[in-house]
Design an enzyme around this catalytic site. Sequence first.
Site, mmCIF file in Angstrom:
data_model
loop_
_atom_site.group_PDB
_atom_site.id
_atom_site.type_symbol
_atom_site.label_atom_id
_atom_site.label_comp_id
_atom_site.label_asym_id
_atom_site.label_seq_id
_atom_site.Cartn_x
_atom_site.Cartn_y
_atom_site.Cartn_z
ATOM 1 N N GLU A 192 0.813 -1.224 0.000
ATOM 2 C CA GLU A 192 0.000 0.000 0.000
ATOM 3 C C GLU A 192 0.846 1.274 0.000
ATOM 4 O O GLU A 192 0.330 2.359 -0.251
ATOM 5 C CB GLU A 192 -0.950 0.007 1.202
ATOM 6 C CG GLU A 192 -2.074 -1.009 1.111
ATOM 7 C CD GLU A 192 -1.642 -2.443 1.394
ATOM 8 O OE1 GLU A 192 -2.160 -3.355 0.738
ATOM 9 O OE2 GLU A 192 -0.773 -2.644 2.270
ATOM 10 N N CYS A 226 8.926 -3.135 6.304
ATOM 11 C CA CYS A 226 9.774 -4.314 6.422
ATOM 12 C C CYS A 226 9.031 -5.532 5.903
ATOM 13 O O CYS A 226 7.871 -5.759 6.271
ATOM 14 C CB CYS A 226 10.177 -4.513 7.884
ATOM 15 S SG CYS A 226 11.208 -5.954 8.145
ATOM 16 N N ILE A 248 9.729 -9.589 5.707
ATOM 17 C CA ILE A 248 10.589 -10.695 6.143
ATOM 18 C C ILE A 248 10.136 -11.958 5.422
ATOM 19 O O ILE A 248 8.947 -12.274 5.397
ATOM 20 C CB ILE A 248 10.526 -10.889 7.670
ATOM 21 C CG1 ILE A 248 10.978 -9.606 8.389
ATOM 22 C CG2 ILE A 248 11.390 -12.075 8.101
ATOM 23 C CD1 ILE A 248 10.807 -9.632 9.903
ATOM 24 N N HIS A 272 4.808 -15.244 -1.365
ATOM 25 C CA HIS A 272 4.248 -13.911 -1.125
ATOM 26 C C HIS A 272 5.364 -12.881 -0.920
ATOM 27 O O HIS A 272 5.242 -11.729 -1.333
ATOM 28 C CB HIS A 272 3.319 -13.954 0.086
ATOM 29 C CG HIS A 272 2.611 -12.665 0.347
ATOM 30 N ND1 HIS A 272 1.679 -12.142 -0.517
ATOM 31 C CD2 HIS A 272 2.699 -11.793 1.380
ATOM 32 C CE1 HIS A 272 1.222 -11.005 -0.032
ATOM 33 N NE2 HIS A 272 1.830 -10.765 1.123
ATOM 34 N N ARG A 283 19.332 -3.458 10.466
ATOM 35 C CA ARG A 283 19.223 -2.443 9.419
ATOM 36 C C ARG A 283 18.372 -1.249 9.847
ATOM 37 O O ARG A 283 18.589 -0.132 9.395
ATOM 38 C CB ARG A 283 18.664 -3.078 8.148
ATOM 39 C CG ARG A 283 19.708 -3.928 7.453
ATOM 40 C CD ARG A 283 19.093 -4.957 6.508
ATOM 41 N NE ARG A 283 20.138 -5.721 5.833
ATOM 42 C CZ ARG A 283 20.864 -6.681 6.400
ATOM 43 N NH1 ARG A 283 20.672 -6.992 7.666
ATOM 44 N NH2 ARG A 283 21.795 -7.317 5.713
#
Length: 179
Positions: free
Chosen positions: A61, A83, A85, A91, A129
């Site tokens: 989005e 983020c 992961i 997906h 990060r």
Amino acid sequence: MAASEQHHTLPLPTFEAPVKLAIVVSPYYGDIAEELVAGARAVAEEVGATVEVIEVPGALEIPSAIAICERQAEFDGYVALGCVIRGETTHYETVCNDSSRALTLLGLQGACIGNGILTVETREQAVVRAEAAGQNKGGGAAAAALHLVALRRRFAAPRRNIGFRADELHLAKGEGTLA
């Protein structure tokens, strides 16, 4: 390992006129998102930019929200933060590739966007990060957006009176005032 490499960082640009950034963030991983936003805010403050934080449900989005803001709001640039992961399904690839591609397309259309959407294998990689006192990818994304804003301003052509805006048409008729 990338963490041990030396990287050159451009000095932040300076601005004569105020800069307004939209930080568009997906807080799906709340603690990581908070660190990314903190890093982006700190860099924006270094150059005197103001920020507005806009939250969206997920990384997919973020480009849509930036497109809406680019069409309907008054921002100089955008910082995309979130983020992704890797999980057990494909997906991950869809979210990473499609969000990145959409941000790139918006940039090619003229939006000044710093992409700070982390795409990582593990939560631990994301934490490293995101940390504002560490790799500070949120701050790096804000710096990228600011450099693009400076570049756009550097090469901005003077506005020409070609065509009209609806609010100008009403003013010409004596209806209302410009805010």
